[in-house]
Design an enzyme around this catalytic site. Structure first.
Site, PDB file in Angstrom:
ATOM      1  N   VAL A 591       0.869  -1.180   0.000  1.00 40.23           N
ATOM      2  CA  VAL A 591       0.000   0.000   0.000  1.00 40.23           C
ATOM      3  C   VAL A 591       0.903   1.226   0.000  1.00 40.23           C
ATOM      4  O   VAL A 591       1.818   1.329   0.820  1.00 40.23           O
ATOM      5  CB  VAL A 591      -0.944   0.016   1.212  1.00 40.23           C
ATOM      6  CG1 VAL A 591      -1.850   1.242   1.152  1.00 40.23           C
ATOM      7  CG2 VAL A 591      -1.780  -1.264   1.259  1.00 40.23           C
ATOM      8  N   ASP A 702     -16.193  -7.448   8.713  1.00 39.47           N
ATOM      9  CA  ASP A 702     -14.869  -7.270   9.323  1.00 39.47           C
ATOM     10  C   ASP A 702     -14.751  -5.861   9.895  1.00 39.47           C
ATOM     11  O   ASP A 702     -13.724  -5.206   9.739  1.00 39.47           O
ATOM     12  CB  ASP A 702     -13.778  -7.534   8.277  1.00 39.47           C
ATOM     13  CG  ASP A 702     -12.418  -7.713   8.922  1.00 39.47           C
ATOM     14  OD1 ASP A 702     -11.403  -7.571   8.211  1.00 39.47           O
ATOM     15  OD2 ASP A 702     -12.347  -7.986  10.135  1.00 39.47           O
TER      16      ASP A 702
END
Length: 953
Positions: A591, A702
């Protein structure tokens, strides 16, 4: 007095009545070499043995292995006011000293004061009032014993009795597991884990099996259990007793032994199954509790009805069904060369049985597609669920039949081979059942619009094809065909429509055919020419100059993303994306922080997820699925998708950049920095985003603080939709059921989602309650260091996380509402947003009734972990380590705070001066210092547990 360890039963020092009004030694056990004769209980608690002191002198000691002891003192004290002659030097207190053997300085001093003193005196004696005081000290980890001493500095008192004892949890059998006798921990708040083992003839149900022994010698929080195994039943909750003869128990658990079912018996103890008697059986699907059964008798009254090449069989059910309700029938077909059943063989697969030939529930079957003039034998068997267990063949009833003469069966289908404007050619396969030699076929046809079957045309063909001529151009004709044998014609086939060409269509098709022929000739010539050129070009000596080369275009290795990505995500040219630095890693790759410069727009900061090299097609699909989900959302508290890069490598998902990163990390970095109202505002943003997802019929699955991102304006946005799923709303209770394995974030997941993998918006609400707890505890890990299995067990026992420090009651109540076991009782996200809005509009509700300690009694080890472990603190370094603030060690020591008494004088201004700037850290330090001051103000030496803080009621 000298004792070699702390206590679980007790010992009484033989101080029947020792009175002293001046300082003197009343008892010194160090000089005793014979038995002391103290009273001990029970007999196997304290043990009196001989030992040696530091000078190798023989002494008598009492010993036991424990870490904390208690001293109970019974005494009387006279009121100083009643003794005028010594009023100036008289005291009404005395001291209790305790010292571990290898220490040279008294380790602990407690001043003992009387609750009641006596002053009245008469000629019959003194009217004394007896006081009782209890003191404890520990941990005693040196293993060399300790001394107790009493010091009187001017009191007129009587020491009546001293009881020294320790505490333990007794051995116990609970949930069919044995737990041994366990000593309590070093602190009164300590919990000691005891591992259990199943009693004889019991087996584990849940593991690990353990109990917690608290400081009062009481067992609590059972985790795991055992139960009596198959063949054994519980007896009084502490014993698993074998099932006697004639009874059985087939499964492990709390059930009792049962009498053997009908037609079965057991001849041994502890039987898990009763065996069936001769002639009786249990089926494959029968349970041990079911009655043993037998096979059925034969069917009755079998009759037949023959119709050409078909037969209908009917019969009556057997007289004896074997005491079962799963009776069915099998029909066995055999074709014989004579009615006497000699030289019979199984029927062909072409023979049709309606409704079937095996497992019939009805007493009737229709059999067709038999041969004409042929003898058959049919056997009808009666079977049930134990027929396959019997050593004997199934009972059956037989019948012989002979079919009659029959015409051919229906021609299945016709095909059009070719067509002109005046004719078409047809073909068909022969009948599946010719029932003899086919003599010819009759074809019937008529104009669909102008004629009917009554005035149709006929034509015969001895083959399975025909050309119908003399037809009208551009006209549809209905055609049927049937076969004929010596027995006559069969039934016509179903009607089929075929079309002739119009004159123009026929001319066009004829021209195309001619062109195709000409093209084929030209193509043949070209191919010959190309072959000749290739031969010439392969020989360089046939021309002057270099050999020419030809480059053919090829398809690229890339492929288009799935339809959802194309529909919901914008494709971005990779030249518009600039990668700057790595800020993390994800499941599929790195990322990055970067810059996006769309055409005609200003440059903006973005976050870039990349797909790692060497990915599989499934990984690429899963990677892009998150983008396809994110691209459907447009809400301020949902992370915004800028676009995707799929037409070049690496594949990227580009989102808006959130400057402060993940919420849990951001809160830990800013512990105690925000007022409660600001935390509630952050929670309101998360709830708003989840309300939007619920309205869009998506379940996140989640939701956790690590998946909430925070921008520079402290706006929280829901992210990470890798596990999100769309809920089908064709039912009243939209639910997503995961059929795959994989990891589940147990600490954040609702119990029904863990147990049954049923995910709903209600399970997201449970997760939101955990996120609320994370926010109010500034990023603390839910359930601390408990194992996942212990978390599951605790939740099943209705344990819920306590309120974090300084958490308003209304917020903790919201968490508890989100953690309702019944998912239908949990609030919906619109309700949560409304509740938070009311709190923001009424800040006073967030100030009243805040929790400084967890609510309720200490019934779980999690609560004990909330308090700093200050039980063994003896220096500034130890104290900071217990508070988890060792980063300030050098600041404290360098600023002159080198001892605990100096630390107790510290102020908020001092903390700011030495570099403790975070408000949460300042509050934590000052709270600990405040708990130290009453002890430090006393002139007594510091006690070993002086920093312990009560975190339990």
């Amino acid at each position: 007095m000298f004792l070699s360890g702390p206590c679980s039963s007790f010992v009484h020092l033989p101080l029947v009545c020792l009175s002293f009004c001046s300082t003197e030694t009343v008892m010194d056990t160090r000089t005793a070499t014979a038995e002391l004769g103290w009273i001990s209980f029970p007999a196997n608690g304290w043990e009196e043995v001989s030992g040696y002191d530091e000078n190798l002198n023989t002494i008598r000691t009492y010993q036991v292995a424990a870490q904390r002891i208690y001293v109970e003192i019974r005494f009387t004290v006279r009121d100083c006011a009643s003794i005028p002659s010594v009023l100036g030097s008289c005291k009404e207190t005395f001291n209790l000293y305790y010292l571990e053997t290898d220490r040279t300085v008294t380790e602990g001093v407690d001043t003992i004061a009387a609750d009641e003193s006596f002053s009245q005196v008469d000629f019959g004696g003194r009217l004394m009032k007896v006081n009782t005081e209890v003191r404890s000290f520990g941990p005693l980890s040196k293993g060399k014993g300790f001394h107790l001493a009493f010091q009187d500095l001017g009191a007129c008192m009587s020491l009546l009795a001293v009881r020294v004892f320790y505490k333990k949890c007794p051995s116990v059998v609970q949930n069919f597991a044995y737990f041994p006798e366990t000593l309590t921990g070093a602190e009164s708040t300590s919990l000691v884990i005891a591992r259990g083992s199943c009693i004889p003839n019991a087996e584990e149900v849940d593991v690990p099996i353990k109990l917690y022994c608290n400081g009062d010698g009481e067992w609590m929080v059972p985790i795991g259990s055992c139960s009596c195994k198959a063949g054994y039943e519980p007896d009084n909750g502490n014993l698993c007793r074998a099932c006697p003869q004639g009874t059985f128990k087939s499964t492990q658990g709390a059930g009792l032994c049962q009498q053997c079912p009908l037609y079965s018996r057991s001849t041994i103890e502890a039987a898990t199954l009763c065996g069936c008697r001769n002639g009786y059986h249990r089926g494959d699907m029968d349970s041990p509790e079911d009655t043993c059964t037998s096979v059925p008798s034969a069917p009755r009254n079998l009759v037949s009805i023959v119709n050409q090449t078909s037969v209908v069989l009917e019969w009556h059910s057997p007289r004896d069904t074997g005491h079962r309700d799963d009776l069915s029938y099998n029909v066995i077909c055999r074709r014989c060369h004579s009615p006497e059943r000699r030289a019979c063989q199984p029927c062909d697969d072409s023979v049709a049985f309606v409704p079937g030939k095996r497992g019939l529930r009805d007493t009737r079957v229709e059999i067709s597609k038999l041969r004409a003039h042929t003898s058959y034998t049919f056997d009808v068997q009666a079977v049930n669920g134990v027929s396959n267990k019997s050593p004997y063949p199934a009972q059956q009833l037989s019948i012989n039949i002979t079919t009659n003469q029959a015409a051919p069966s229906v021609v299945p289908i016709m095909h059009q081979v070719s067509s002109t404007s005046r004719s078409f050619s047809l073909s068909w396969p022969p009948p599946e059942q010719p029932n003899g030699i086919i003599l010819d076929y009759e074809i019937r046809y008529y104009d669909k619009l102008q004629s009917s079957v009554l005035n149709s045309s006929m034509m015969l063909s001895e083959t399975t094809s025909v050309v119908l001529e003399g037809l009208m151009p551009g006209t549809g004709y209905v055609v049927q065909v049937r076969a004929r044998t010596v027995a006559g014609y069969g039934v016509y086939s179903k009607e089929m429509l075929f079309q002739t060409l119009t004159d123009d269509e026929y001319k066009s098709e004829l021209g195309q055919q001619l062109s195709l022929i000409a093209g084929s000739l030209v193509g043949g010539v070209c191919i010959v020419s190309l072959v000749a050129i290739a031969i010439i070009c392969s020989r360089p000596d046939m021309f002057n100059g270099p050999t020419p080369t030809v480059t053919f275009p090829t398809l690229s290795d890339g492929h288009n993303p799935n339809e959802a990505v194309r529909e919901f995500a914008k494709e971005i040219d990779s030249s518009c994306v600039k990668i700057e630095e790595v800020i993390g890693s994800g499941e599929f790759g790195e990322v990055y922080k970067g810059r996006l410069k769309p055409v005609g727009k200003k440059e903006i900061p973005v976050a870039i997820k990349t797909l790692k090299v060497g990915y599989s097609e499934r990984q690429r699909r899963d990677f892009l699925s998150e983008a396809s989900i994110m691209g459907q959302f447009d809400q301020p508290n949902i992370i915004r998708l800028e676009g995707v890069v799929t037409k070049s490598r690496p594949t990227m998902i580009i989102t808006e950049f959130m400057e402060n990163g993940a919420l849990d990390f951001f809160l830990r970095q800013n512990d105690g920095q925000f007022p409660v109202i600001q935390l509630v505002g952050m929670l309101r943003g998360i709830a708003s985003g989840m309300r939007y997802l619920a309205e869009m019929s998506y379940v996140h699955r989640d939701l956790a603080a690590r998946n909430i991102l925070v921008n520079s304006n402290l706006v929280c946005k829901v992210s990470d939709f890798g596990l999100s799923r769309y809920l089908e709303e064709d039912t009243s209770d939209p639910t997503y059921t995961s059929s795959l394995g994989g990891k589940i974030p147990v600490r954040w997941t609702a119990p029904e989602a863990i147990a049954y993998r049923k995910f709903t918006s209600a399970s997201d609400v449970w997760s939101y309650g955990i996120v609320t707890w994370e926010v109010m505890s500034y990023g603390e890990r839910p359930y601390w260091d408990m194992s996942n299995q212990d978390v599951i067990n605790a939740i099943e026992q209705d344990f819920r996380l306590p309120a974090p420090m300084d958490c308003p009651v209304v917020l903790h109540q919201l968490m508890l509402d989100c953690w309702q076991k019944d998912r239908n009782a949990r609030p919906k996200f619109p309700d949560i947003v409304s509740m938070l809005d009311k709190m923001i509009r009424n800040p006073a509700s967030l100030k009243t009734g805040t929790n400084n300690i967890p609510p309720g009694p200490c019934i779980h080890p999690l609560l004990d972990r909330m308090a700093p472990d200050l039980s063994r603190v003896s220096s500034v370094e130890d104290w900071l380590a217990a508070l988890k603030m060792t980063q300030y060690r050098d600041s404290f020591l360098g600023s002159g705070f080198t001892s605990l008494p100096l630390v107790t004088q510290i102020t908020a201004e001092d903390l700011q001066r030495i570099g403790v700037s975070l408000a949460g850290h300042q509050k934590k330090i000052l709270t600990s210092v405040q708990s130290m001051r009453p002890t430090m103000d006393d002139q007594s030496p510091p006690k070993g547990n002086m920093l312990a803080t009560c975190y339990c009621c």
